[in-house]
Motif scaffolding. Sequence first.
Motif, PDB file in Angstrom:
ATOM      1  N   HIS A   1       0.848  -1.192   0.000  1.00 42.31           N
ATOM      2  CA  HIS A   1       0.000   0.000   0.000  1.00 42.31           C
ATOM      3  C   HIS A   1       0.873   1.226   0.000  1.00 42.31           C
ATOM      4  N   ASP A   2       0.370   2.291  -0.621  1.00 43.65           N
ATOM      5  CA  ASP A   2       1.124   3.543  -0.581  1.00 43.65           C
ATOM      6  C   ASP A   2       0.822   4.273   0.726  1.00 43.65           C
TER       7      ASP A   2
ATOM      8  N   GLU B   1      -7.357   1.096  -5.024  1.00 43.67           N
ATOM      9  CA  GLU B   1      -8.433   1.208  -4.033  1.00 43.67           C
ATOM     10  C   GLU B   1      -7.832   1.354  -2.630  1.00 43.67           C
ATOM     11  N   SER B   2      -8.610   1.908  -1.717  1.00 43.93           N
ATOM     12  CA  SER B   2      -8.152   2.005  -0.325  1.00 43.93           C
ATOM     13  C   SER B   2      -8.376   0.670   0.359  1.00 43.93           C
ATOM     14  N   TRP B   3      -7.559   0.404   1.383  1.00 50.01           N
ATOM     15  CA  TRP B   3      -7.729  -0.830   2.152  1.00 50.01           C
ATOM     16  C   TRP B   3      -9.126  -0.892   2.773  1.00 50.01           C
ATOM     17  N   LYS B   4      -9.746   0.259   2.938  1.00 50.21           N
ATOM     18  CA  LYS B   4     -11.019   0.296   3.667  1.00 50.21           C
ATOM     19  C   LYS B   4     -12.161  -0.412   2.930  1.00 50.21           C
TER      20      LYS B   4
ATOM     21  N   ASP C   1       8.762   4.272   2.659  1.00 50.52           N
ATOM     22  CA  ASP C   1       8.131   5.369   1.918  1.00 50.52           C
ATOM     23  C   ASP C   1       6.788   5.777   2.519  1.00 50.52           C
ATOM     24  N   GLY C   2       6.504   5.265   3.704  1.00 49.73           N
ATOM     25  CA  GLY C   2       5.236   5.633   4.347  1.00 49.73           C
ATOM     26  C   GLY C   2       4.120   4.679   3.988  1.00 49.73           C
TER      27      GLY C   2
END
Lengths: 154, 709
Positions: free
Chosen positions: B197-198, B224-227, B277-278
């Motif tokens: 994930h970024d 997509e977001s993990w959410k 990288d966060g």
Amino acid sequence: MTMRATLPDTADILLVEDQPSDAELARRALHDIGLDGRLALARHGTRALDYVFARGEYAHRSIKDIPRLILLDLKLPRLSGAEVLEQLKSDPRTQPIPVVILSSSQEAVDIRRCYALGANSYVVKPVDYVDFTSAVQRLGRYWLQLNEPFSHHT
Amino acid sequence: MATDASSSHQPLAAPAPSEQERLYEEAPVPYVIGSPDGQIKSVNKAAAARLGYTREALEGQPVYVLYADTPEGQARAWTSLRKLQEGAPRIEDEVQMQTKAGEVFWARTTVRTIRDAAGAVVSHWGVFIDITEQKAMEQALRTERAASEEEVQRRTAALREANTALRAEVEERRQVQEIRQKQLAAMEASIVGMSIHDAEGCFTYANPAYRDIYGYAPDEIEGESWKVLYEEDEVARVEADVLPRLQDGKQWTGELRGRGKDGEAVDTLISLTPLSDGGLACIAQDITEQKRQARALQQYANRLEALHEIDRAILAAESPQAIADAALQRCTDQLPCARASIVVFDYEADEGEILGAVAQGASKLTPGQRYPIEAFHVTERLRQGHAEVVNDLPAVEPTPVLQRLQDEGIRSYISLPMLLDGRLIGLINLGDEERHVFTEDYQDLMREVTDQVAIAIRQARLLERVRHQAEVLEQRVAERTAELESFTYSVSHDLRSPLRAIDGFSRLLDQEYGDMLDDEGERLLYVIRTSASRMGQLIDDLLALSRLGRQDIRTVPIDMEDLAHRVVEELLRVHDAEADTIDIQPLPEATGDPAMVRTILTNLLSNSLKFSREAEAPRIVVGAHEQEGTPVYYVRDNGVGFDMAYADKLFGVFQRLHDDEAFEGTGVGLAIVHRAIARLGGSIWAESTVGEGTTFYFALDDVPESLSV
């Protein structure tokens, strides 16, 4: 010989026997040695006790007139021989009377029980007439002629 | 210049003295003229100046003084001079010279031999040039050259090194690339879900396994977001508990309940690692099935525990009522519900009896109450063995019973049938004031409990019946035993008395009326008396036999030989027999009940005496031998014997193998022996030959099967 319905007021031997044949054979045996004169025969246990304790039918008797020997069969109607024995031996007035069990039973349990209740002797009735007669005569001679009796009168 | 002078090998003609001398004197080049024997003839001004001598001071001095006063310097001087003396026309050399003040300096020297016209050596002309500076320059140049050479080599090495490093880096990059490709291939092939994930939490990569967990197609989830994978409350939980931890640079591993693309719940074991990288690396494993199995196992374990509890309670209970109480108590402990009851049906009376009931608050049911069966709402489903479950009472069509339950506040209700051999024997009813109390699990558990209770009730009923029967049997046995004892007692008393009468009165008849009887009359009386006597014997034997069965057994060592002697002595008195008829051999000691063993010996010996009485020379042997470690005793006679065909009847009561009047007996003797042996745990058998005799063998211990015939 006939059986009297009532018993003499005093007797040397009280025979407690429900079988007429045995009673007669015993009487004959005693007769042969002259001891049948003062013989009382009770056909069942209750009558035997009434006689000895001078009550009921025999209330006119004196309890002090105890027989010198009681020949007691075990298998009796109403009150058994063992019960009669127990009552005789548990009353101080009758306790001294010699009680000889004259029974057909050779069962150890019967013999033990009678001695425990205070029987003075236990004799198995021989089946053979000669043996039987001899046994009864020896008993009579021993207890009435040889043995020194207890007496309430002395 | 001296070097110029060396260009000609021809001897020079002497210049005009003045010119020569001026030239010689004034030349800026130092000159030295030496004699052939090596002495300085003269030096010019330049030479004297350079050497620090006066011209006069040097004249006549050996040339050696001009050279450095060192072994090397002097050696060179000597060498040069010798070469010249040997005829060398010219010598060029670089030597170290020394001034008067002791300064040593390098000089290039050129010495030429001067000859006269006849060729004889006149002198040596030498010139020297101070080459100290040149030497220094040469040295400097040499040093510089060496330095630059070194630099070149150094640079070359550096270049070479750089080149190697570059190559290594290229190789390394190639390998890293290769590893990355392999890693990617591994991730793609991994059965564990992996995603990256970024910094915003959006998917930059998800391997197929990861996509499979949640049911996404390739490239569908990237961006997509993990959410999207979680319900709101799970997102909230992650944001509250998990993300702060990751922001601290820590890893997190835990279970999360996700949601597939199709909306189905997915249980996962997730491991999250923060990236530099966060972003995040995520490893996910689908544990939906494990969780399901674990839940099922837990439920199963719970159910087993509950059942076990109930079983224990049921086992401890004995009567159907106690079982019902125990089962209900445990059920309501394990599975709370407002009321529970167990009813059993008595079809003969068309009634149901409340076997047990528990309820919160007052119950209308009390154990022992009986109601008509119709009051129990027995449906066809129940008869078929299916539970009736109502989880929302007002929602179903009310029957009178259900209406009553509803009026009492019951909302959930379950009725479970107790079936035995397909027959409905009763019901377990549970009710609660809440709706939907009786879940599938609850029903499953209750079904099992119901089966257990049904079985337990049957067991209890059987047990009660068995106990009752046992009591009846015991009573009957006691009665029979009493009857038997009474019978035995009667036999001993009642039969003996008439026998005595028969015997006694027949004798009296003989005594008193004998003279009135003829011989036949006498004979008849005799028959009566012997019959009576025989019957007396029979009765005695029967009583002895019956006593044998009831008698207690003592087990003590027995001196068999002594016992045999005593028995024989007694028998000889009764039976009219000669003492030497019986031979008692040495007998081993035995173990048993002395009275019984005596009975055995007495009967066997009197048997032998009886049957050998008619033999010409009666002979009886009592002996023993050992067979396989067990003493076997025997009594052998030479009597009439018997037919072995009837051996099996030998020991039966009233069995007589001889009808001969000579051997009259009651037929009980051997039965007594047999019973005594049996009671002692031994065995007995016989061998016989008609007309030759019989042998009875007996052992008091167990004997091998093979020994007995």
